[in-house]
Design a protein around this motif. Structure first.
Motif, PDB file in Angstrom:
ATOM      1  N   VAL A 221       0.830  -1.199   0.000  1.00 10.83           N
ATOM      2  CA  VAL A 221       0.000   0.000   0.000  1.00 10.83           C
ATOM      3  C   VAL A 221       0.868   1.255   0.000  1.00 10.83           C
ATOM      4  CG1 VAL A 221      -1.691   1.319   1.317  1.00 10.83           C
ATOM      5  CG2 VAL A 221      -1.946  -1.149   1.108  1.00 10.83           C
ATOM      6  N   CYS A 244      -4.235  -1.444   4.547  1.00  7.08           N
ATOM      7  CA  CYS A 244      -3.580  -0.137   4.532  1.00  7.08           C
ATOM      8  C   CYS A 244      -3.051   0.223   5.922  1.00  7.08           C
ATOM      9  CB  CYS A 244      -4.582   0.921   4.055  1.00  7.08           C
ATOM     10  SG  CYS A 244      -3.917   2.597   3.968  1.00  7.08           S
ATOM     11  N   SER A 270     -10.153  -0.961   5.237  1.00  8.29           N
ATOM     12  CA  SER A 270      -8.693  -0.933   5.120  1.00  8.29           C
ATOM     13  C   SER A 270      -7.983  -0.910   6.458  1.00  8.29           C
ATOM     14  CB  SER A 270      -8.255   0.286   4.291  1.00  8.29           C
ATOM     15  OG  SER A 270      -8.650   0.151   2.944  1.00  8.29           O
TER      16      SER A 270
END
Length: 288
Positions: A221, A244, A270
């Protein structure tokens, strides 16, 4: 009978029926005599190589005007793909080819790639929800490295991993015509995301990239975020349902402060906490 006498019909949506081989053969006979059709939807109609051979004769015909062909849900084994590939070589009208959920594997995609290599008009290819794997993507990307006609590619849910992502990255560097790629629901991981990041920070001219649900960890990411610091083409990016977390969010915060091209960023599910959200909000405030 109605179709055979019509000289105005340009779109036919006959999806989700059971016309089978006999129906496709009858329809093809009509289309050979009356080639006004530009859009043909035969989704989920249970036809096989017998019907596809008849349809291939239409596609390869000199007067064929079909630009949009949708074959979702019909089985595409090696014989079917060989027939379709042969038809693509002789076709001069097709622009959109949809082959979702047709059971395509690497060997079948390799056959299709041969037809695509000889067709300079097709600009959108959708093979979502098949099993083409890294091997099939590598074969397809070898063609797309040189075929600049294809601009949009659907590869969602195909068992694609890091090797496939690396092949896509190479094609993006060599082919500036490829602007939209859907890689959602695969397994490219952080390694694959890193490969794509190189293309995004290099010569790729992507405007839309979907990487949702790809097992990408923080490192991948972050690599994508760093790549977009200098990217001036990407407008839509979906990296939802990856990992993330806050370190990734910090990188995206920096990117959001500097990148004025990206218009849509999807980060649903995320694992970003309040800390990461605050950092991204700060970056957005600096983006004018």
């Amino acid at each position: 009978q109605g179709l055979s006498s019509s000289t105005t019909l340009v779109q036919l949506h006959a999806g989700c029926n059971c016309i089978g081989d006999s129906g496709v053969m009858a329809l093809s006979a009509v289309l050979l005599r009356n080639p006004t059709l530009t859009s043909l939807n035969l989704r989920d109609n249970r036809f096989t190589a017998v019907g596809l051979q008849a349809l291939g004769s239409v596609l390869a015909g000199a007067e064929c005007q079909i630009s949009d062909l949708q074959l979702k849900g019909n089985p595409m084994g090696q014989e079917e793909c060989m027939l379709l590939s042969r038809a693509l070589r002789g076709n001069h009208s097709l622009q959109v080819l949809e082959l979702l959920s047709t059971g395509l594997r690497a060997s079948e995609v390799t056959l299709l790639a041969e037809g695509l290599a000889a067709n300079p008009l097709i600009h959108a290819v959708n093979v979502n929800n098949n099993q083409i794997s890294d091997e099939g993507v590598v074969a397809l990307m070898k063609v797309l490295e040189a075929n600049t006609a294809v601009s949009t590619l659907g590869l969602r849910s195909n068992g694609i991993g890091p090797l496939g992502a690396a092949a896509i990255s190479r094609a993006l560097e060599l082919n500036s015509g490829l602007t939209g790629v859907d890689l959602g629901s695969n397994q490219i991981g952080s390694e694959g995301a890193g490969a794509l990041s190189q293309a995004l920070s290099g010569k790729a001219r992507l405007t839309s990239l979907d990487l949702h649900c790809n097992e990408i960890q923080e490192a991948g990411v972050c690599a994508l975020g760093h790549a977009l610091l200098g990217n001036t083409t990407l407008v839509h990016l979906d990296i939802s349902s990856n990992f993330c977390r806050n370190p990734g969010a910090s990188v995206w915060a920096e990117m959001l402060a500097k990148n004025s091209t990206l218009l849509r960023l999807m980060l649903t599910d995320s694992e970003i906490s309040e800390e990461g959200g605050s950092a991204m909000l700060s970056g957005l405030k600096q983006n004018t």
